[in-house]
Scaffold this active site. Sequence first.
Site, PDB file in Angstrom:
ATOM      1  N   VAL A 278       0.839  -1.209   0.000  1.00  0.00           N
ATOM      2  CA  VAL A 278       0.000   0.000   0.000  1.00  0.00           C
ATOM      3  C   VAL A 278       0.869   1.252   0.000  1.00  0.00           C
ATOM      4  O   VAL A 278       0.545   2.261  -0.630  1.00  0.00           O
ATOM      5  CB  VAL A 278      -0.970  -0.001   1.203  1.00  0.00           C
ATOM      6  CG1 VAL A 278      -1.756   1.296   1.269  1.00  0.00           C
ATOM      7  CG2 VAL A 278      -1.929  -1.181   1.108  1.00  0.00           C
ATOM      8  N   ALA A 279       2.004   1.182   0.705  1.00  0.00           N
ATOM      9  CA  ALA A 279       2.920   2.336   0.737  1.00  0.00           C
ATOM     10  C   ALA A 279       3.540   2.580  -0.635  1.00  0.00           C
ATOM     11  O   ALA A 279       3.752   3.724  -1.048  1.00  0.00           O
ATOM     12  CB  ALA A 279       4.025   2.095   1.749  1.00  0.00           C
ATOM     13  N   ILE A 281       2.399   1.499  -3.801  1.00  0.00           N
ATOM     14  CA  ILE A 281       1.520   1.736  -4.951  1.00  0.00           C
ATOM     15  C   ILE A 281       0.886   3.131  -4.861  1.00  0.00           C
ATOM     16  O   ILE A 281       0.186   3.436  -3.888  1.00  0.00           O
ATOM     17  CB  ILE A 281       0.408   0.660  -5.021  1.00  0.00           C
ATOM     18  CG1 ILE A 281       1.036  -0.717  -5.245  1.00  0.00           C
ATOM     19  CG2 ILE A 281      -0.591   0.990  -6.128  1.00  0.00           C
ATOM     20  CD1 ILE A 281       0.057  -1.859  -5.172  1.00  0.00           C
ATOM     21  N   GLU A 283      -1.864   4.858  -5.376  1.00  0.00           N
ATOM     22  CA  GLU A 283      -3.263   4.576  -5.724  1.00  0.00           C
ATOM     23  C   GLU A 283      -3.929   5.708  -6.506  1.00  0.00           C
ATOM     24  O   GLU A 283      -4.774   5.482  -7.361  1.00  0.00           O
ATOM     25  CB  GLU A 283      -4.092   4.289  -4.459  1.00  0.00           C
ATOM     26  CG  GLU A 283      -3.754   2.993  -3.757  1.00  0.00           C
ATOM     27  CD  GLU A 283      -2.607   3.143  -2.756  1.00  0.00           C
ATOM     28  OE1 GLU A 283      -2.297   2.177  -2.081  1.00  0.00           O
ATOM     29  OE2 GLU A 283      -2.030   4.249  -2.669  1.00  0.00           O
ATOM     30  N   ASP A 325      -3.248  19.698 -43.834  1.00  0.00           N
ATOM     31  CA  ASP A 325      -4.012  19.879 -45.055  1.00  0.00           C
ATOM     32  C   ASP A 325      -3.887  21.346 -45.468  1.00  0.00           C
ATOM     33  O   ASP A 325      -3.769  22.219 -44.606  1.00  0.00           O
ATOM     34  CB  ASP A 325      -5.478  19.519 -44.786  1.00  0.00           C
ATOM     35  CG  ASP A 325      -6.313  19.533 -46.046  1.00  0.00           C
ATOM     36  OD1 ASP A 325      -5.832  19.052 -47.077  1.00  0.00           O
ATOM     37  OD2 ASP A 325      -7.447  20.033 -46.001  1.00  0.00           O
ATOM     38  N   ASN A 704      -1.907   8.626   0.830  1.00  0.00           N
ATOM     39  CA  ASN A 704      -1.902   8.477  -0.628  1.00  0.00           C
ATOM     40  C   ASN A 704      -3.142   9.061  -1.299  1.00  0.00           C
ATOM     41  O   ASN A 704      -3.063   9.610  -2.406  1.00  0.00           O
ATOM     42  CB  ASN A 704      -1.785   6.995  -1.015  1.00  0.00           C
ATOM     43  CG  ASN A 704      -0.390   6.452  -0.762  1.00  0.00           C
ATOM     44  OD1 ASN A 704       0.493   7.169  -0.298  1.00  0.00           O
ATOM     45  ND2 ASN A 704      -0.186   5.184  -1.058  1.00  0.00           N
ATOM     46  N   ASP A 708      -2.096  13.527  -0.185  1.00  0.00           N
ATOM     47  CA  ASP A 708      -1.229  13.565  -1.363  1.00  0.00           C
ATOM     48  C   ASP A 708      -1.959  14.066  -2.605  1.00  0.00           C
ATOM     49  O   ASP A 708      -1.376  14.730  -3.452  1.00  0.00           O
ATOM     50  CB  ASP A 708      -0.673  12.165  -1.664  1.00  0.00           C
ATOM     51  CG  ASP A 708       0.702  11.985  -1.047  1.00  0.00           C
ATOM     52  OD1 ASP A 708       1.098  12.858  -0.250  1.00  0.00           O
ATOM     53  OD2 ASP A 708       1.366  10.982  -1.343  1.00  0.00           O
TER      54      ASP A 708
END
Length: 866
Positions: A278-279, A281, A283, A325, A704, A708
């Site tokens: 968990v630390a 990744i 999220e 074009d 997270n 964060d």
Amino acid sequence: MDNWYQIKKEEVLVKLGTKRTGLEKVQAYALLREKGPNILQEGKKKSTIQIFLSQFADLLVLILIAAAIISMVSGNVESTIVILAVIVLNAILGTVQHKKAEKSLESLKSLSSPSAKVLRDGQKIEIPSADVVPGDIILLEAGDMVVADGRILDNYSLQVNESALTGESTNVEKKDCEITREAALADRVNMVYSGSLVTYGRADVVVTGTGMDTEIGKIASLMNATKEKKTPLQVSLDQFSSRLAMIIMIICVIVFGLSIYRKMSILDSLMFAVALAVAAIPEALSSIVTIVQAMGTQKMAKEHAIIKELKAVESLGCVSVICSDKTGTLTQNKMTVQDIYVDGKVLKPEQLDIHNQLHRYLLYDAILTNDSSIVDGKGIGDPTEFSLIEMVRKINLPDENIRQIMHRLEELPFDSDRKLMTTKYRLHGIPTLLTKGALDVLLDRTVSIRTSSGIRPLTEKDRKEILNQNLHFSENGLRVLAFAYREVEEDDELDLSDERDYIFLGLISMMDPPREESRSAVEDAKSAGIKPVMITGDHKITAAAIAKQIGIFQEGDCSVTGAELDAMSETELDENIEKISVYARVSPENKIRIVNAWQKKGNVVAMTGDGVNDAPALKKADIGVAMGITGTEVSKDAAAMILTDDNFATIIKAVANGRNVYRNIRNSIQFLLSGNMAGILAVLYTSIMALPVPFAPVHLLFINLLTDSLPAIAIGMEPAERGLLFEKPRDPKEGILTKSFMTKILSQGALIAFCTMIAFHLGLTQGNAALASTMAFATLTAARLFHGFNCRSNHSIFRIGFKRNMASLGAFAAGMILLNLVLFIPVLQNLFSVAPLGMGQYGMVWLLAVIPTAVIQLVKVCRDHK
């Protein structure tokens, strides 16, 4: 069969099993069952459930699911709910974004006319366009949409606008002639194509192709076959995710093994591993990347660039080639008179003088030998003709009044074989023929020339000067019309034999001029390290002349036609592509090949366009850019970005914005990963040192997802720094995790982890594991909030300024409020497993939290002053 235009029309009827009176109804129904309806087929699409489930096919997501299961087994329900909520929310966001994908083929279908007039059993009937089959005889009239590809049988001055297919704004005059040579789509004048519009005249046409067998059908097939490319950021994030997942799993296994070795229970060992996962990744990363891109799209929308796909924002930042074009993109899509050659001089329209008799006769010829008009500012008729009316209005000459006063007595309509149009009027009481047309034809029928000194015989010197001026106009991409007149007898009936013995008046040159802002936009593109390339259906000389005017075509560059491109091998194209600045008379397949050739060289390609013929290349390109005003619905749907002002310069603004968005995303990732690195190092340290787990999983999820996320989003709102546009495009092959980037994340993460572990040890010495965990949690959270200021720029906060990004101050304040609520409100203390802190412990937390930022800012200040 693709060569219907090369076959005699009677032979076409035989091959299709039809006749001039049309198909029999029974025969038509049988063909409808055999060939299918005259509609465009779509590729198979994924269902919503399939799209939703595909969002879970990611290694990091699977690790989080495993973490949620372990948390649930250990009785930590809160962590389980939070982790699963995050996973499901990300899957829903991804599904919604996918469902907003373009529906190009639906717009292609809408181009089909709802009905068509055909001959069946010799009778004229109206049927739904879907029921049209090969062999049907269609009766076309002005205003009709062509519902299928067909060969012209009988032509009555038919003119068709094929701009949606060929990209050219002028009407195409059709003929019922034979063409023996190979011809580009725009030059197949004995054919009509589905999706084009009849602007003048009428014709009887035998249908040669319906549905997917039409030229539009080929475009639809190309679009089905064109696969969507991942953006450089997506590739980088995919690589990052897979590497991070592998690293996390290896470290989790090591930590789990160390815990078992230290005689911890299997459940506690698993919780250690879960805390580490968990630390590690981030999220909120995918959500924050999406939010930062979305904010970039909002800013671009205010600057007239609508981004349909969020991923396009980031790709814009590394665009290195823009294939543009010509018609309607770099030019105004409007024929405009440029220069006038009269009395041996070249004049601008504004210099014509109605009081000068020579000028007046030239103006009379331009107004009266003309069937177009301008109503409410909109030109009606042939674009070349109403450009002459616009020229007249520039000198405030009342063209409508002149037409009302002077009545047309007789006329010989324009004919592409003789390339002339003649009208008969009474000028100053004298019957006069006024003629305009191609110079090579008209000059051969001219015997005199009118100058300011009067009328005199046309000399060889005069002829040479006129031809040289015509050549000069042509080399500069101008279309030229010659004007002449002659006086006739009262009772003479006008016929083709009267087009002789003319008095030459002058030449009028015209073109679809470049947009005013095109040249500066091209210069900006080159300053930004971007190679602009012109791709057009127009003639090579015209295209090259326009490209020179706006700075695309320079010394040493070359231009090629679609036929010349077809003759090139892949090796030849690869060797020469960087020298080719102009492609003329190109097909949709040519455009895709050009885009693909640039992409093979590692370039990120943007393709601009507005017609149906541009759609496959728009989809093939990394960034498809459609015109919002002049663009067809097909091109808009195929594109990733739409310019609401049809301004080429807007693309350059979007590129600058895209570069800033990528830089901000990178800074956000730096912020998230350096913070996560601190958490990883802290957990690893306690595991190796046989200390208690420093954080509960819910602590790390709080950091997270809440404290964060806000700073990371605020970093994404950082304004662009000066000089950003004049940097070279970044290498799309360069991943996010470069050596310098990883060094920065590791060093900054280690600094934050060091201060966090000091707080943890202070807690252990002053109380128990719960207090130590709380102090570590509070220090890590506050340090990461301060760290948000470090990640705004490579420069110090004193150089960029606090107030330059007010969102970062707001995010810092919001994070601090959330942290203090958790630390001091009893209900939240229980929910987040937090122990009460004394004032001394609280003060120590803030001191340790600010140290990493102080050190990082000191290093930046020293670097800024070097």
